[in-house]
Write an enzyme that holds these catalytic residues in place. Structure first.
Site, PDB file in Angstrom:
ATOM      1  N   ASP A  11       0.877  -1.170   0.000  1.00 33.74           N
ATOM      2  CA  ASP A  11       0.000   0.000   0.000  1.00 33.74           C
ATOM      3  C   ASP A  11       0.914   1.219   0.000  1.00 33.74           C
ATOM      4  OD1 ASP A  11      -2.405  -1.438   0.120  1.00 33.74           O
ATOM      5  OD2 ASP A  11      -2.254  -1.642   2.292  1.00 33.74           O
ATOM      6  N   ASP A 130     -13.630  -3.236  -1.739  1.00 36.01           N
ATOM      7  CA  ASP A 130     -13.472  -2.938  -0.312  1.00 36.01           C
ATOM      8  C   ASP A 130     -14.842  -3.073   0.337  1.00 36.01           C
ATOM      9  OD1 ASP A 130     -10.787  -2.392  -0.732  1.00 36.01           O
ATOM     10  OD2 ASP A 130     -11.120  -0.255  -1.050  1.00 36.01           O
TER      11      ASP A 130
END
Length: 252
Positions: A11, A130
């Site tokens: 990330d 998500d």
């Protein structure tokens, strides 16, 4: 049973690898190029690189960082964040990625999935979902790095992206992310049962047993983890050897 993949995730925020809990309280975890090189050496099956603030900030992904990362790895590299057009995909593939991951742009314009699949093949298209659990049951889909609730049902969206031409789903449980309490097996199983394309489970890995559980009970085709590997709490080799000892086929 098909070979199961173990995938570390970078990330990236402003050119640095970060990790938080439930998408918040991000902490620096190092240089993406150095970390990618390490994972390439220690047996990762693939690598996922996500520019986690590109979509929310309305900017393009940092192609220079992607290029330097791609140079360090011989394993497949999936890149996501800020991809909004077929031209964006072309640029990312040109600097070394093998697959792209789209999330917010796909939700805003699902036709983009089909356009990418038609030009580059479904195997190139990973749709990231998500997901966050609703109080009344089921899960909602979020966009912009978990900042905006779309109100869309996760299972409905998973089926739609498969029909649109996606080759894989990268499924992240926002509730489990960074907690190290285990993957959301219920969520993963629900999505895996709803689609025929591979599902990559993400969010919550903390112990060896968690990887086994989400594969056997959740139906995951691949397991993804970040901080657990970044901080060397577990090594990829350990995970693979454990899964192999439990009868799960992996590349050793």
């Amino acid at each position: 049973m098909l070979i199961k993949r173990v995938i570390p995730c970078l990330d990236v925020n402003k050119g640095r690898v970060v990790k938080g809990v439930k998408f918040e309280n991000l902490k620096d975890a190092g240089d993406p190029v150095e970390i990618a090189s390490h994972y390439n050496r220690v047996g990762a099956d693939e690598l996922v690189f996500l520019d986690i603030t590109a979509s929310a900030e309305g900017r393009d992904i940092m192609t220079d960082v992607v290029r330097r990362t791609a140079r360090e790895v011989s394993i497949p590299l999936t890149v996501g964040g800020g991809i909004r057009t077929v031209e964006d995909v072309e640029n990312i593939l040109e600097v070394g990625a093998q697959k792209i991951s789209i999330n917010s742009a796909a939700l805003k314009r699902p036709r983009l999935i089909t356009e990418i699949a038609e030009k580059f093949g479904s195997q190139c298209v990973v749709v990231a979902i998500d997901a966050k659990k609703r109080k009344e049951g089921g899960w909602d889909v979020y966009l912009n790095g978990g900042r905006v609730n779309t109100g869309r049902d996760v299972l409905d969206w998973a089926v739609e992206v498969e029909q649109a031409g996606a080759g894989e789903i990268l499924l992240t449980s926002m509730d489990a992310d960074g907690t190290k309490d285990g993957y959301d097996v219920e969520l993963t199983a629900a999505v895996a049962n709803a689609v025929k394309i591979p599902v990559i489970a993400s969010g919550g890995a903390g112990r060896l047993e968690h990887f086994y559980d989400v594969i056997t009970r959740g139906g995951a085709d691949a397991v993804l983890a970040a901080s657990l590997f970044h901080y060397r709490e577990l090594e990829i080799k350990q995970v693979k050897e454990y899964l192999n000892s439990k009868g799960i086929p992996v590349r050793l």
